[in-house]
Scaffold this motif. Sequence first.
Motif, PDB file in Angstrom:
ATOM      1  N   GLN A  90     -11.755  -8.773  10.231  1.00 25.34           N
ATOM      2  CA  GLN A  90     -11.444  -8.928  10.884  1.00 25.34           C
ATOM      3  C   GLN A  90     -12.965  -7.157  11.810  1.00 25.34           C
ATOM      4  OE1 GLN A  90      -7.788  -7.336  10.973  1.00 25.34           O
ATOM      5  NE2 GLN A  90      -7.919  -7.507  13.656  1.00 25.34           N
ATOM      6  N   VAL A 122       3.997   0.801   2.334  1.00 28.87           N
ATOM      7  CA  VAL A 122       4.091  -0.046   2.609  1.00 28.87           C
ATOM      8  C   VAL A 122       3.833  -1.298   2.290  1.00 28.87           C
ATOM      9  CG1 VAL A 122       2.505  -0.721   5.154  1.00 28.87           C
ATOM     10  CG2 VAL A 122       2.750   1.424   4.528  1.00 28.87           C
ATOM     11  N   ASP A 177       2.247 -10.934  13.687  1.00 29.21           N
ATOM     12  CA  ASP A 177       2.439  -9.227  14.676  1.00 29.21           C
ATOM     13  C   ASP A 177       1.204  -9.286  14.467  1.00 29.21           C
ATOM     14  OD1 ASP A 177       3.111  -8.932  16.722  1.00 29.21           O
ATOM     15  OD2 ASP A 177       5.228  -7.859  16.315  1.00 29.21           O
ATOM     16  N   ASN A 178       0.715  -7.901  14.817  1.00 30.44           N
ATOM     17  CA  ASN A 178      -0.115  -7.078  14.339  1.00 30.44           C
ATOM     18  C   ASN A 178       0.418  -6.432  12.852  1.00 30.44           C
ATOM     19  OD1 ASN A 178      -2.053  -6.867  15.765  1.00 30.44           O
ATOM     20  ND2 ASN A 178      -1.204  -5.485  17.466  1.00 30.44           N
ATOM     21  N   GLY A 179       0.302  -5.791  12.323  1.00 30.37           N
ATOM     22  CA  GLY A 179       0.249  -5.790  11.052  1.00 30.37           C
ATOM     23  C   GLY A 179       1.402  -6.594  10.270  1.00 30.37           C
ATOM     24  N   ALA A 180       1.235  -7.829  10.212  1.00 27.28           N
ATOM     25  CA  ALA A 180       2.173  -8.687   9.533  1.00 27.28           C
ATOM     26  C   ALA A 180       1.186  -8.888   8.506  1.00 27.28           C
ATOM     27  CB  ALA A 180       2.706  -9.553  10.704  1.00 27.28           C
ATOM     28  N   GLY A 181       0.141  -8.681   8.035  1.00 28.16           N
ATOM     29  CA  GLY A 181      -0.565  -8.269   6.386  1.00 28.16           C
ATOM     30  C   GLY A 181      -1.276  -9.929   6.464  1.00 28.16           C
ATOM     31  N   LYS A 182      -1.344 -10.404   7.661  1.00 28.30           N
ATOM     32  CA  LYS A 182      -2.574 -11.307   7.481  1.00 28.30           C
ATOM     33  C   LYS A 182      -4.231 -11.114   7.378  1.00 28.30           C
ATOM     34  CE  LYS A 182      -2.499 -11.511  12.449  1.00 28.30           C
ATOM     35  NZ  LYS A 182      -1.737 -10.153  12.850  1.00 28.30           N
ATOM     36  N   SER A 183      -4.520 -10.007   7.260  1.00 25.98           N
ATOM     37  CA  SER A 183      -5.814  -9.540   6.803  1.00 25.98           C
ATOM     38  C   SER A 183      -5.783  -9.735   5.776  1.00 25.98           C
ATOM     39  CB  SER A 183      -6.288  -8.354   7.404  1.00 25.98           C
ATOM     40  OG  SER A 183      -6.265  -8.860   8.606  1.00 25.98           O
ATOM     41  N   THR A 184      -4.545  -9.087   5.009  1.00 29.15           N
ATOM     42  CA  THR A 184      -4.024  -8.486   3.652  1.00 29.15           C
ATOM     43  C   THR A 184      -4.240  -9.492   2.812  1.00 29.15           C
ATOM     44  OG1 THR A 184      -3.233  -6.260   4.215  1.00 29.15           O
ATOM     45  CG2 THR A 184      -2.932  -7.267   2.288  1.00 29.15           C
ATOM     46  N   PHE A 201       0.880  -1.168  -0.118  1.00 31.53           N
ATOM     47  CA  PHE A 201       0.134  -0.137   0.005  1.00 31.53           C
ATOM     48  C   PHE A 201       0.396   1.292   0.152  1.00 31.53           C
ATOM     49  CE2 PHE A 201      -2.135  -3.613   2.296  1.00 31.53           C
ATOM     50  CZ  PHE A 201      -3.450  -3.027   1.177  1.00 31.53           C
ATOM     51  N   ALA A 240       3.069  -5.148   2.698  1.00 36.01           N
ATOM     52  CA  ALA A 240       2.334  -5.384   4.052  1.00 36.01           C
ATOM     53  C   ALA A 240       2.643  -6.946   3.835  1.00 36.01           C
ATOM     54  CB  ALA A 240       1.075  -4.962   3.302  1.00 36.01           C
TER      55      ALA A 240
END
Lengths: 277, 360
Positions: free
Chosen positions: A94, A25, A46-53, A22, A27
Amino acid sequence: MIVAPVSADDDVLRVEHIAKSFGPVTALRDVSLHLKKGEVLGLLGDNGAGKSTLIKTICGFQKQDSGQMWLKGQPYEPKSVEQARTLGVDVVYQDLALIDELSVYQNMFLCREERRSRLPFLDRRRMKREARAALNEIGIHLPRLDVPVARLSGGQRQSIAVARGVYSEADILLLDEPLAAMGAKEGAMILELIARLKAEGELSMIMILHNYVHVLESCDRVNMIVDGVIALDKPTAETSLEELTEIVVDEYRRARLAAQAQEAADAAAEASAPAAE
Amino acid sequence: MSVSDGESPVTAPAGGQAHERKAPRAAVAPLTLIRHALTTREGSIIVITAALTVYFSLSLSVFFTTANFENLLPYFAPYAILAAGEVFLMINGEIDLSIGGCYLFAPLMFYEFHNGGIPLIPCTILALIVCMGIGVFNGFVTAVLGVNSFITTLGTLFTLEGLTLIVSHAEQLEMPGAQVVSNATGNHITSFASAFGAGTYSELFWALGIVLVLQVALTRTRWGLHTIAVGSNRIAAAEAGVKVRTVLIRNFVVCSTLAGFVGILEAVRSNSITPDPGAANSVLLDAIAAAVIGGTLLAGGSGTVVGAMIGALFLGVLQDGLAIKGVNADYLDFYLGVAILVAMLINRYVGRARRRSGLG
Ligand SMILES: Nc1ncnc2c1ncn2[C@@H]1O[C@H](COP(=O)(O)OP(=O)(O)O)[C@@H](O)[C@H]1O
Ligand SMILES: [Mg+2]
């Protein structure tokens, strides 16, 4: 040229070298994973690791910058969430993707509305009945299904989102932190539901969880994303709470060391800057 | 009248569009009925409009008569249609100012097509197709290019008003098909004219029909559900699979087309095409006022077509009543403005009471 992976026989889904940024960034750098039929894959990071992406790429909400996906041996390039859904891939986001103004049953049937025969009119009674049945089966008892979901508790909202995904006739279900807003009892009900679905063996799932105990209990295999790549891929039977924790702590230490090194380098650069003038 | 403060959301009687009505009819007490009316989304404006009508009927002997009802219709029916389209966009969280432009431009297009030798009905259809194109343009610029709809449609509004002045040379024209014709049976209007605006109840029938269709579409079809979803939470709607751009563009098209249609009806009714941007702007603002008074939120996510129609009726009754009362023309806008503010405040108060009582 990219060819279909050889072991595609019992993989319902393969993700190969997915990258997604993005703006500045990054992801996902280079993510490859696979999912067997009937398997529950736990995805950590971790938070922001890109799982949701990653989840949003697989479910057709957004497109990867590069990389391929394969669904049941076929190239898989979903153009929209709706197309992915017709191919049997569904998702619990999420952020839940609920519409506050719409009622419980309207949310559960959003984009899969049932109509009265060939007329454009919605079959509200049937949708309400089926929504009621689905929620009962999970064990969530809401007094009314025609109130806006804005009025419900976080756990109730999450149950509705999970019920929407589970009863969607999908054969691959992606669950992004499905227990985040839930109390212990609601969470246990959802995990029980997942165990039941796993026992039936029809549904394959990728599930993002933060609680490692839940991961070890509910998943067959675990993948961990670190720095935009899959850093660990092990059956849950071969790993342990200690190992998973160790990896994360290790990762945290390395990140801190790197940050300290960077800080030192910056300070050195600053100190030498006036001299260069 | 207390609006059920103590009741929990679970036991409160159902009301509003999204709700089941399972209360046993026979057992409903009058007070419950009134409370019920007040707590539906359209309830408060219905009560306010009824009160205003009663006031004018008691204070003016000529008010509650058929003749006056017919006088009132042009103050009401066109706005009900315009507001119906605007409601869909406002639920989306958007606004269409260009309805004033379509309102002005469509009859002129109709005129030009007719000059080209095309019969009346196809002229109507062609003029409406032009309006659809304008809607697609508004929708594309807003939904795809991401320009704020207020700006997009302000641009389209001025462009269309300017085009109307240029093409018509700012001169009033006679509307084709609207003239009174004489034959053996006497003077009468054509069947085209009586169907499309000039018949006494023509606009009323169109208004009622369009409002009915759109209210049903809003509450009982996918289109309506997706319109609410897009206005309430655009990201969640997209995640759930709602085709956000399609929904937006479609609603812009509906809005422009209805505006063009009202323009044609009004031109036929008055037998003239009057290229007056000032008048068109005031029509546009009245239509938006009707939608807002009727209970549709400018912020999106919630609204009602029937409410907008009652809002239009409220404005019609008010204008007509004040005119009969012989209120000095200079005071008319002032009273109108104050009345709108008062109606909105009552709406808000009742709306809050409704939410507190746990109804939708
Ligand atoms: N739509 C977006 N626009 C910009 N940045 C985004 C967007 N979605 C995610 N990101 C960024 O990508 C990174 C990964 O986010 P995400 O996939 O949500 O992580 P996770 O779910 O693992 O916590 C984060 O740095 C986040 O800020
Ligand atoms: Mg996430």
